[in-house]
Design an enzyme around this catalytic site. Structure first.
Site, mmCIF file in Angstrom:
data_model
loop_
_atom_site.group_PDB
_atom_site.id
_atom_site.type_symbol
_atom_site.label_atom_id
_atom_site.label_comp_id
_atom_site.label_asym_id
_atom_site.label_seq_id
_atom_site.Cartn_x
_atom_site.Cartn_y
_atom_site.Cartn_z
ATOM 1 N NE ARG A 103 -0.070 10.187 10.575
ATOM 2 C CZ ARG A 103 -0.452 9.202 9.759
ATOM 3 N NH1 ARG A 103 -1.681 8.722 9.853
ATOM 4 N NH2 ARG A 103 0.369 8.702 8.864
ATOM 5 N N PRO A 104 1.598 16.469 11.931
ATOM 6 C CG PRO A 104 3.421 17.572 12.894
ATOM 7 C CD PRO A 104 2.547 16.369 13.049
ATOM 8 C CB ILE A 105 1.955 18.398 6.476
ATOM 9 C CG1 ILE A 105 1.083 19.660 6.485
ATOM 10 C CG2 ILE A 105 1.095 17.150 6.478
ATOM 11 C CD1 ILE A 105 0.389 19.891 5.137
ATOM 12 C CG ASP A 106 6.354 20.370 10.853
ATOM 13 O OD1 ASP A 106 5.779 19.273 10.744
ATOM 14 O OD2 ASP A 106 7.334 20.541 11.599
ATOM 15 C CG LEU A 107 9.255 17.778 9.058
ATOM 16 C CD1 LEU A 107 9.764 16.398 9.450
ATOM 17 C CD2 LEU A 107 10.288 18.836 9.421
ATOM 18 C CB CYS A 157 -4.393 5.803 11.166
ATOM 19 S SG CYS A 157 -4.931 4.352 10.263
ATOM 20 N NE ARG A 180 -7.222 4.109 5.697
ATOM 21 C CZ ARG A 180 -6.544 4.939 6.463
ATOM 22 N NH1 ARG A 180 -6.962 5.175 7.688
ATOM 23 N NH2 ARG A 180 -5.475 5.529 6.025
ATOM 24 C CB ILE A 217 7.264 6.454 14.763
ATOM 25 C CG1 ILE A 217 8.550 5.621 14.614
ATOM 26 C CG2 ILE A 217 6.942 7.217 13.484
ATOM 27 C CD1 ILE A 217 9.796 6.390 14.253
ATOM 28 C CG ASP A 231 3.240 1.308 9.593
ATOM 29 O OD1 ASP A 231 2.902 2.190 10.393
ATOM 30 O OD2 ASP A 231 3.449 1.528 8.387
ATOM 31 N NE ARG A 252 0.496 12.254 7.207
ATOM 32 C CZ ARG A 252 0.699 13.355 7.888
ATOM 33 N NH1 ARG A 252 -0.324 14.033 8.366
ATOM 34 N NH2 ARG A 252 1.904 13.807 8.092
ATOM 35 C CE LYS A 262 -1.769 1.462 4.113
ATOM 36 N NZ LYS A 262 -1.376 2.842 4.473
ATOM 37 C CG ASN A 263 2.240 2.655 3.565
ATOM 38 O OD1 ASN A 263 1.090 2.983 3.294
ATOM 39 N ND2 ASN A 263 2.633 2.382 4.799
HETATM 40 C C1 EPZ Z 1 4.176 6.807 6.509
HETATM 41 O O1 EPZ Z 1 3.363 7.844 7.061
HETATM 42 C C2 EPZ Z 1 3.271 5.623 6.337
HETATM 43 N N1 EPZ Z 1 2.161 5.960 5.452
HETATM 44 C C3 EPZ Z 1 2.740 5.177 7.695
HETATM 45 O O2 EPZ Z 1 1.980 4.003 7.505
HETATM 46 C C4 EPZ Z 1 3.916 4.869 8.620
HETATM 47 O O3 EPZ Z 1 3.426 4.570 9.901
HETATM 48 C C5 EPZ Z 1 4.855 6.068 8.694
HETATM 49 O O4 EPZ Z 1 5.266 6.473 7.361
HETATM 50 C C6 EPZ Z 1 6.107 5.827 9.512
HETATM 51 O O5 EPZ Z 1 6.788 4.727 9.008
HETATM 52 C C7 EPZ Z 1 2.342 5.944 4.150
HETATM 53 O O6 EPZ Z 1 3.405 5.652 3.633
HETATM 54 C C8 EPZ Z 1 1.159 6.228 3.303
HETATM 55 P P1 EPZ Z 1 6.103 10.203 8.611
HETATM 56 P P2 EPZ Z 1 3.846 9.334 7.099
HETATM 57 O O7 EPZ Z 1 5.945 11.483 7.877
HETATM 58 O O8 EPZ Z 1 4.558 9.655 5.842
HETATM 59 C C9 EPZ Z 1 6.172 13.298 12.242
HETATM 60 C C10 EPZ Z 1 0.172 2.534 7.906
HETATM 61 O O9 EPZ Z 1 -0.325 1.961 8.915
HETATM 62 N N2 EPZ Z 1 6.106 14.337 11.195
HETATM 63 O O10 EPZ Z 1 7.371 9.448 8.469
HETATM 64 O O11 EPZ Z 1 2.700 10.148 7.510
HETATM 65 C C11 EPZ Z 1 4.823 12.578 12.363
HETATM 66 O O12 EPZ Z 1 3.931 13.303 13.148
HETATM 67 C C12 EPZ Z 1 0.645 3.950 7.994
HETATM 68 O O13 EPZ Z 1 0.275 1.992 6.800
HETATM 69 C C13 EPZ Z 1 6.230 15.661 11.545
HETATM 70 O O14 EPZ Z 1 6.396 16.017 12.723
HETATM 71 O O15 EPZ Z 1 4.892 9.246 8.295
HETATM 72 C C14 EPZ Z 1 5.227 11.259 12.951
HETATM 73 O O16 EPZ Z 1 5.358 11.401 14.335
HETATM 74 C C15 EPZ Z 1 0.205 4.714 9.158
HETATM 75 N N3 EPZ Z 1 6.134 16.613 10.557
HETATM 76 C C16 EPZ Z 1 6.605 11.013 12.335
HETATM 77 O O17 EPZ Z 1 7.066 12.285 11.876
HETATM 78 C C17 EPZ Z 1 5.943 16.284 9.263
HETATM 79 O O18 EPZ Z 1 5.870 17.184 8.416
HETATM 80 C C18 EPZ Z 1 6.603 10.013 11.188
HETATM 81 O O19 EPZ Z 1 5.804 10.505 10.138
HETATM 82 C C19 EPZ Z 1 5.821 14.923 8.914
HETATM 83 C C20 EPZ Z 1 5.910 13.971 9.902
#
Ligand code: EPZ
Length: 417
Positions: free
Chosen positions: A121-125, A116, A397, A327, A305, A92, A22-23
């Site tokens: 889950r901010p998107i600041d980065l 989920c 999902r 995480i 995950d 997401r 999926k991812n």
């Molecule tokens: C991906 O989510 C996966 N989703 C998630 O899978 C997975 O849990 C996660 O990576 C971590 O491995 C997809 O690939 C579609 P991140 P993503 O940005 O990209 C923080 C599942 O069950 N963060 O690496 O959203 C965030 O809050 C799912 O299949 C910021 O602070 O994960 C989190 O604590 C759920 N600012 C951490 O980083 C940002 O701008 C990891 O998030 C972005 C993230």
């Protein structure tokens, strides 16, 4: 509402072909609009999140044909750069369309993504990376209005290896003038899969799998045919189900290297594991030992995950298992539900201690999120009597016909829609 009925106690035996990831599928589907092109993607899992991505592509004017696990996309007729909130909030990964639309149209109008509820889950980065490449982004409540009169290459330093931010930066960089380097990039296999897609589409890109990715923008467009990599979290889930229930199974079409940390802990718990290139045989007598500490980390560390499903696997393991989640701040939501089955779990902040109990008993549960729901299935398979899981569509999902997959291995599972 989907209702899972599970009668625990059966051992799992047989072979199982693991679904596509999926991812890996979701960012590649977003990447299909980077330039006017046709792409043919195989081994795409039939899932709710994939449906959501296909609906976004159609909304943007792409021609999309789905035939079982093959998807054919023609993005030459892309006609818009606006994604309505109702589509954004379905998952997401819709946020990855931001980088792709900016690259293709120089504009993206969308809103904050769904997904989920695992804590903040901010998107600041994501926004920081795109702004560094020259994007102007206005945030108005949940609405995001992004424009770029010309993206330019940049040296982006991610303070945390966010998967989504790395993907968004990779996609936007494809249209940037000059070279972009992403330092502190996520190293997940799904990032490498996205690089392979972009490379096949004519982008000069290298480094995925390491913490630095280089992209030379403005590529020659090429049509792409790609097979999606196997889903390492689904493979981990099935392996955890086997560990908890006992039996002897072969997982096929997988890359054991993608989830070696999960296999390491299952082995420590007492499972026999024989790896080969694209398959894995795993045996368990369901008499496991406590393990750990298990600490979730960005890849190549133990995946967050897989944390809920590993927790479910060790509920009856003799002794104590310690798990620390680093995480997501809210990824123990499965715990109160697992406790209804008789599990003994003590949580303190981001740490959970599991004290193995001799037996679990069936109960009525509610799926809290995708992997939390999967953990309830794993635990239900190891419990005596019937477990019923009410699920508002979380599990489907990410797991493709998971009831059929488990039934084929001998589990007594029935999914009522
Ligand atoms: C991906 O989510 C996966 N989703 C998630 O899978 C997975 O849990 C996660 O990576 C971590 O491995 C997809 O690939 C579609 P991140 P993503 O940005 O990209 C923080 C599942 O069950 N963060 O690496 O959203 C965030 O809050 C799912 O299949 C910021 O602070 O994960 C989190 O604590 C759920 N600012 C951490 O980083 C940002 O701008 C990891 O998030 C972005 C993230």
């Amino acid at each position: 509402m989907e209702i899972w009925h599970i009668r625990g106690g059966n051992r799992l035996n047989g072979t199982c072909q693991v679904q596509g990831s999926k991812n890996a599928s979701l960012p590649i589907l977003a990447a299909s609009i980077l330039a006017p092109m046709r792409c043919e993607l195989h081994h795409i899992p039939e899932l709710r999140d994939v449906d959501a991505a296909l609906r976004i592509l159609r909304h943007l004017g792409c021609r999309v044909i789905q035939e079982k696990q093959s998807v054919y996309i023609d993005s030459t007729g892309l006609s818009g750069c606006y994604i309505p909130n109702r589509l954004m909030e379905e998952m997401r990964s819709s946020v990855i369309f931001m980088g792709a639309l900016l690259a293709r149209c120089g504009e993206a109008n969308l809103s904050l993504p769904g997904g989920c509820h695992l804590g903040k889950r901010p998107i600041d980065l994501h926004l920081m990376a795109l702004r560094q490449m020259g994007a102007e982004i206005e945030e108005n409540g949940r609405e995001l209005h992004c424009t770029a009169s010309g993206l330019h290459g940049a040296d982006i330093r991610l303070p945390f290896p966010s998967v989504g931010a790395t993907e968004n930066a990779m996609l936007a960089a494809c249209a940037a003038k000059g070279e972009t380097r992403i330092y502190g990039a996520a190293r997940e296999p799904e990032i490498k899969a996205l690089q392979d897609f972009l490379s096949a589409a004519g982008v000069e890109i290298h480094g995925a799998g390491s913490d630095t990715i280089c992209i030379i923008g403005r590529h020659k467009e090429k049509d792409v045919v790609q097979r999606i990599i196997p889903d390492r979290i689904v493979a981990s889930t099935i392996a955890c189900a086997l560990a908890a229930s006992g039996g002897d199974i072969e997982l096929r079409g997988i890359d054991p290297g993608h989830f070696s940390t999960v296999l390491h802990f299952l082995n420590e718990a007492g499972c026999d594991i024989i790896k080969s290139n694209y398959a894995l045989r795993i045996r368990s007598d369901a008499k496991l030992r406590g393990i750990g500490p298990v600490i979730t980390e960005p890849y190549p560390g133990f995946p967050t995950d897989a944390q809920p499903v590993l927790m479910a696997a060790v509920l009856k393991a003799e002794g104590r298992t310690k798990i620390r989640e680093t995480i997501f701040e809210n990824r123990f939501r499965q715990v109160p539900e697992l406790q209804r089955l008789g599990a003994k779990i003590v949580c303190s902040g981001q740490t959970a201690e599991i004290f193995g109990v001799p037996s679990l008993h069936g109960a009525s549960l509610t799926a809290t999120d995708l992997r939390g729901g999967a953990s309830m299935i794993v635990a239900g398979l190891a419990a005596e009597g019937e477990t019923v899981i009410c699920d508002d569509g979380h599990i489907t999902r990410g797991y493709e016909r998971f009831d059929n997959c488990l039934r084929a291995l001998g589990a007594d599972v029935y999914l009522e829609y």
